[in-house]
Write a protein that holds these residues in place. Structure first.
Motif, PDB file in Angstrom:
ATOM      1  N   ILE A  77       0.810  -1.220   0.000  1.00 30.33           N
ATOM      2  CA  ILE A  77       0.000   0.000   0.000  1.00 30.33           C
ATOM      3  C   ILE A  77       0.846   1.274   0.000  1.00 30.33           C
ATOM      4  CG2 ILE A  77      -1.662   1.342   1.342  1.00 30.33           C
ATOM      5  CD1 ILE A  77      -2.844  -1.300   2.254  1.00 30.33           C
ATOM      6  N   TYR A  78       1.846   1.325   0.870  1.00 33.64           N
ATOM      7  CA  TYR A  78       2.610   2.560   1.024  1.00 33.64           C
ATOM      8  C   TYR A  78       3.780   2.595   0.047  1.00 33.64           C
ATOM      9  CZ  TYR A  78      -0.190   2.836   5.247  1.00 33.64           C
ATOM     10  OH  TYR A  78      -1.253   2.881   6.134  1.00 33.64           O
ATOM     11  N   THR A  79       3.438   2.603  -1.243  1.00 36.60           N
ATOM     12  CA  THR A  79       4.421   2.630  -2.315  1.00 36.60           C
ATOM     13  C   THR A  79       3.756   3.174  -3.575  1.00 36.60           C
ATOM     14  OG1 THR A  79       5.845   1.263  -3.740  1.00 36.60           O
ATOM     15  CG2 THR A  79       3.850   0.243  -2.885  1.00 36.60           C
ATOM     16  N   VAL A 128      -1.783   3.348 -13.541  1.00 35.49           N
ATOM     17  CA  VAL A 128      -0.359   3.049 -13.690  1.00 35.49           C
ATOM     18  C   VAL A 128       0.441   4.344 -13.576  1.00 35.49           C
ATOM     19  CG1 VAL A 128       1.390   2.019 -15.196  1.00 35.49           C
ATOM     20  CG2 VAL A 128      -0.944   1.120 -15.209  1.00 35.49           C
ATOM     21  N   PRO A 129       1.535   4.340 -12.807  1.00 39.59           N
ATOM     22  CA  PRO A 129       2.349   5.555 -12.655  1.00 39.59           C
ATOM     23  C   PRO A 129       2.936   6.027 -13.987  1.00 39.59           C
ATOM     24  CG  PRO A 129       2.897   3.936 -10.970  1.00 39.59           C
ATOM     25  CD  PRO A 129       2.011   3.242 -11.955  1.00 39.59           C
ATOM     26  N   VAL A 130       3.052   7.346 -14.125  1.00 34.41           N
ATOM     27  CA  VAL A 130       3.633   7.973 -15.311  1.00 34.41           C
ATOM     28  C   VAL A 130       5.089   8.338 -15.012  1.00 34.41           C
ATOM     29  CG1 VAL A 130       3.579  10.038 -16.774  1.00 34.41           C
ATOM     30  CG2 VAL A 130       1.449   8.858 -16.179  1.00 34.41           C
ATOM     31  N   ALA A 131       5.974   8.063 -15.977  1.00 32.42           N
ATOM     32  CA  ALA A 131       7.383   8.442 -15.858  1.00 32.42           C
ATOM     33  C   ALA A 131       7.785   9.217 -17.108  1.00 32.42           C
ATOM     34  CB  ALA A 131       8.263   7.212 -15.694  1.00 32.42           C
TER      35      ALA A 131
END
Length: 216
Positions: A77-79, A128-131
């Motif tokens: 969770i904490y990520t 989904v995270p963006v980079a």
């Protein structure tokens, strides 16, 4: 996507009172949705924690109530990362993704977690995270890069969803934006609005001054 191994315990004692007692014991009530669809009335034997929820047309879906420890899900969770979860609940072993986490409105305690069972053939929607990668033309000209959307919502089988969505910004000019509609990722359907701004290069005071001088 990376995988995360998680073990849960089937939960048969339901209700608010039971859930409150679990939380006092450092346990989190959870539910696994997206299970097998069965005909009603269901005649197959159910495992501990399983129940059938009617979905219409004389069909039902098997969901599983279980508990996990707070310590076991901390790194899940904490990520900022996302995971495909190898979930074991008693004798039941499935692949799943985390769909929702409910927190206490005042404290940082986790109240409930919702998981979704997945397979290689069923599309799932995930954030989904963006980079961002590259060196923007606008930043070179004195602008300031701003990431407006840290995550994008995509739809695909979980095996095709990457850990992050890499976006090249080399050609992003000063004062320009990059919108969702300009992006394409093989095998993924982007669910966000096409006109939503993902990132931008904003004018700074120094950049405006440089523009003014060059205009002269």
């Amino acid at each position: 996507m990376k995988t995360f191994q998680l073990e849960g315990t089937p939960r048969t004692d339901l209700g608010k009172k039971a859930a409150k007692a679990l939380r006092k014991g450092n346990l989190i009530p959870a539910v696994l949705n997206g299970g097998e669809i069965v005909d009603l009335p269901c005649k197959q034997a159910l495992k501990a924690g399983e129940k059938v929820v009617e979905i219409g047309n004389n069909k039902g879906i098997i969901v599983t109530d279980f508990t996990v420890s707070t310590d076991a899900v901390r790194k899940l969770i904490y990520t900022p990362e996302i995971f495909a979860i190898e979930l074991t609940i008693g004798e039941k072993k499935v692949m799943a993704v985390l769909k929702d986490t409910q927190f206490h409105p005042v404290e940082e305690r986790i109240l409930h977690m919702d998981f979704l069972e997945v397979n290689e053939n069923k599309p799932v929607v995930m954030e989904v995270p963006v980079a961002l990668e590259g060196h923007s033309e606008g930043v070179k000209a004195g602008g300031k890069l701003s990431l407006e959307m840290r995550k994008l919502k995509v739809k695909a089988p979980y095996t095709q969803i990457p850990e992050k969505l890499v976006i090249n910004i080399d050609n992003l000019g000063l004062g320009k934006t990059m919108q969702v509609g300009a992006l394409h990722f093989e095998g993924l359907e982007i669910m966000n609005a096409k006109n939503a701004v993902v990132c931008a290069v904003k004018l700074t005071r120094a950049a405006r001054g440089a523009q003014a001088k060059s205009g002269k």
